[in-house]
Design a protein around this motif. Structure first.
Motif, PDB file in Angstrom:
ATOM      1  N   HIS A   1       0.860  -1.195   0.000  1.00  0.00           N
ATOM      2  CA  HIS A   1       0.000   0.000   0.000  1.00  0.00           C
ATOM      3  C   HIS A   1       0.895   1.244   0.000  1.00  0.00           C
ATOM      4  O   HIS A   1       1.854   1.326   0.755  1.00  0.00           O
TER       5      HIS A   1
ATOM      6  N   SER B   1      11.967  11.507  11.047  1.00  0.00           N
ATOM      7  CA  SER B   1      11.553  11.327   9.662  1.00  0.00           C
ATOM      8  C   SER B   1      12.596  11.853   8.678  1.00  0.00           C
ATOM      9  O   SER B   1      12.571  13.019   8.301  1.00  0.00           O
ATOM     10  N   GLN B   2      13.531  10.997   8.307  1.00  0.00           N
ATOM     11  CA  GLN B   2      14.477  11.244   7.206  1.00  0.00           C
ATOM     12  C   GLN B   2      14.504   9.968   6.384  1.00  0.00           C
ATOM     13  O   GLN B   2      14.504   8.854   6.943  1.00  0.00           O
TER      14      GLN B   2
HETATM   15  C1  FAD Z   1       6.709  16.710   2.141  1.00  0.00           C
HETATM   16  C2  FAD Z   1       7.815  15.817   2.630  1.00  0.00           C
HETATM   17  C3  FAD Z   1       9.114  16.085   2.296  1.00  0.00           C
HETATM   18  C4  FAD Z   1      10.170  15.285   2.753  1.00  0.00           C
HETATM   19  N1  FAD Z   1      11.446  15.599   2.405  1.00  0.00           N
HETATM   20  C5  FAD Z   1      12.475  14.845   2.864  1.00  0.00           C
HETATM   21  C6  FAD Z   1      13.807  15.184   2.535  1.00  0.00           C
HETATM   22  O1  FAD Z   1      14.057  16.157   1.824  1.00  0.00           O
HETATM   23  N2  FAD Z   1      14.815  14.388   3.006  1.00  0.00           N
HETATM   24  C7  FAD Z   1      14.566  13.290   3.785  1.00  0.00           C
HETATM   25  O2  FAD Z   1      15.507  12.594   4.151  1.00  0.00           O
HETATM   26  N3  FAD Z   1      13.293  12.964   4.129  1.00  0.00           N
HETATM   27  C8  FAD Z   1      12.255  13.719   3.707  1.00  0.00           C
HETATM   28  N4  FAD Z   1      10.949  13.384   4.040  1.00  0.00           N
HETATM   29  C9  FAD Z   1      10.736  12.269   4.988  1.00  0.00           C
HETATM   30  C10 FAD Z   1      10.595  10.865   4.341  1.00  0.00           C
HETATM   31  O3  FAD Z   1       9.717  10.909   3.237  1.00  0.00           O
HETATM   32  C11 FAD Z   1      10.065   9.930   5.436  1.00  0.00           C
HETATM   33  O4  FAD Z   1      10.973   9.937   6.517  1.00  0.00           O
HETATM   34  C12 FAD Z   1       9.863   8.477   4.980  1.00  0.00           C
HETATM   35  O5  FAD Z   1       8.980   8.411   3.878  1.00  0.00           O
HETATM   36  C13 FAD Z   1       9.308   7.660   6.142  1.00  0.00           C
HETATM   37  O6  FAD Z   1       9.263   6.316   5.747  1.00  0.00           O
HETATM   38  P1  FAD Z   1       8.283   5.253   6.432  1.00  0.00           P
HETATM   39  O7  FAD Z   1       8.498   3.965   5.726  1.00  0.00           O
HETATM   40  O8  FAD Z   1       8.411   5.309   7.904  1.00  0.00           O
HETATM   41  O9  FAD Z   1       6.807   5.814   6.104  1.00  0.00           O
HETATM   42  P2  FAD Z   1       6.107   6.032   4.687  1.00  0.00           P
HETATM   43  O10 FAD Z   1       7.108   6.253   3.607  1.00  0.00           O
HETATM   44  O11 FAD Z   1       5.069   7.069   4.905  1.00  0.00           O
HETATM   45  O12 FAD Z   1       5.460   4.615   4.387  1.00  0.00           O
HETATM   46  C14 FAD Z   1       4.379   4.096   5.100  1.00  0.00           C
HETATM   47  C15 FAD Z   1       3.601   3.169   4.153  1.00  0.00           C
HETATM   48  O13 FAD Z   1       2.599   2.439   4.827  1.00  0.00           O
HETATM   49  C16 FAD Z   1       1.417   2.408   4.035  1.00  0.00           C
HETATM   50  N5  FAD Z   1       0.278   2.183   4.942  1.00  0.00           N
HETATM   51  C17 FAD Z   1      -0.272   3.050   5.814  1.00  0.00           C
HETATM   52  N6  FAD Z   1      -1.306   2.472   6.473  1.00  0.00           N
HETATM   53  C18 FAD Z   1      -1.368   1.186   6.007  1.00  0.00           C
HETATM   54  C19 FAD Z   1      -2.209   0.074   6.305  1.00  0.00           C
HETATM   55  N7  FAD Z   1      -3.190   0.153   7.226  1.00  0.00           N
HETATM   56  N8  FAD Z   1      -2.021  -1.082   5.612  1.00  0.00           N
HETATM   57  C20 FAD Z   1      -1.016  -1.183   4.691  1.00  0.00           C
HETATM   58  N9  FAD Z   1      -0.186  -0.161   4.394  1.00  0.00           N
HETATM   59  C21 FAD Z   1      -0.366   1.001   5.034  1.00  0.00           C
HETATM   60  C22 FAD Z   1       1.404   3.772   3.354  1.00  0.00           C
HETATM   61  O14 FAD Z   1       0.574   3.828   2.197  1.00  0.00           O
HETATM   62  C23 FAD Z   1       2.879   3.957   3.040  1.00  0.00           C
HETATM   63  O15 FAD Z   1       3.243   3.424   1.789  1.00  0.00           O
HETATM   64  C24 FAD Z   1       9.891  14.169   3.581  1.00  0.00           C
HETATM   65  C25 FAD Z   1       8.559  13.899   3.918  1.00  0.00           C
HETATM   66  C26 FAD Z   1       7.534  14.705   3.466  1.00  0.00           C
HETATM   67  C27 FAD Z   1       6.118  14.381   3.863  1.00  0.00           C
END
Ligand code: FAD
Length: 202
Positions: free
Chosen positions: A39, A168-169
């Motif tokens: 997802h 969050s990076q």
């Molecule tokens: C606008 C923006 C700019 C950014 N810029 C930078 C940057 O310049 N440099 C940097 O290092 N970082 C940046 N980041 C931070 C980086 O994008 C995040 O730290 C990273 O995406 C976090 O990864 P994650 O896997 O924890 O979460 P996510 O990438 O958010 O992944 C979570 C996943 O779980 C899925 N999910 C949610 N609920 C469910 C469910 N119930 N069942 C199944 N799947 C589900 C979601 O659809 C998603 O695919 C930025 C973030 C944002 C929002």
């Protein structure tokens, strides 16, 4: 029955899947049934733009990483089952492992990795006991984590990425997913520390 099922197709989930998948030549991993509920709709990558990540071309969009990540997994490691267009609703514990209930299906797995991000819109039943305010985010943003020790919530249940309590990076979230993958590989390798490296022929 999956041996390992990853929930979430963002930075942490896809990184975890790639590292687990890449161990396919190792005897302790080559018969494992691995899946990812890929997802991506609510991934923070959807709106992100990257200029500060080593190895990524400046100006790379998070949306392109989401697309390419799934393609990389499918092309290099087709033995990993990618489950599309499903959202996890509940996790139920059983003697054999876990039942993962989505809006469309139900799966069983010995190991589950939760990588769904740290927003307080978290709606997966069965994990409430582990939800706490995020230890490394601004309080007014209301972020959460699943309480864990070195990514492990309890036997067989892991959390990765921002939901594991990391800031969050992109590199941190990806690294967290990779970390969990090597922990699982180490477990499958009877506790012997494991990593997966490819190298050039010299
Ligand atoms: C606008 C923006 C700019 C950014 N810029 C930078 C940057 O310049 N440099 C940097 O290092 N970082 C940046 N980041 C931070 C980086 O994008 C995040 O730290 C990273 O995406 C976090 O990864 P994650 O896997 O924890 O979460 P996510 O990438 O958010 O992944 C979570 C996943 O779980 C899925 N999910 C949610 N609920 C469910 C469910 N119930 N069942 C199944 N799947 C589900 C979601 O659809 C998603 O695919 C930025 C973030 C944002 C929002």
């Amino acid at each position: 029955m999956f041996d390992a099922l990853i929930i979430g197709g963002g930075a942490a989930g896809l990184s975890c899947a790639l590292v687990l998948a890449s161990a396919k030549e190792k005897p302790f991993a080559n018969n494992k049934h691995i899946g990812i509920i890929a997802h991506q709709k609510t991934s923070h990558l959807q709106t992100a733009l990257f200029n500060n990540v080593l190895g990524l071309k400046p100006g790379t969009t998070g949306a392109s990483i989401l697309k390419k990540g799934k393609k990389q997994l499918a092309t290099l490691y087709p033995h990993i089952e990618q489950i599309e267009k499903e959202k996890v609703k509940e996790i139920i514990y059983s003697n054999d492992g876990f039942e993962v209930v989505t809006n469309k299906n139900s799966y069983t797995s010995k190991i589950v990795v939760i990588a769904v991000g740290y927003t307080n819109l978290f709606t997966i039943k069965g994990l409430d006991a582990y939800i706490e305010p995020h230890p490394r985010a601004e309080a007014e943003k209301d972020r959460i984590w699943l309480k864990n020790t070195d990514h492990k919530i309890k036997d067989g249940l892991y959390v990765a990425g921002t939901l594991a309590g990391w800031r969050s990076q992109f590199a941190i979230a990806s690294g967290s997913g990779a970390h969990v993958a090597t922990d699982i590989l180490t477990l499958w390798n009877d506790g012997k520390h494991t990593k997966v490296h490819d190298k050039i022929d010299v």
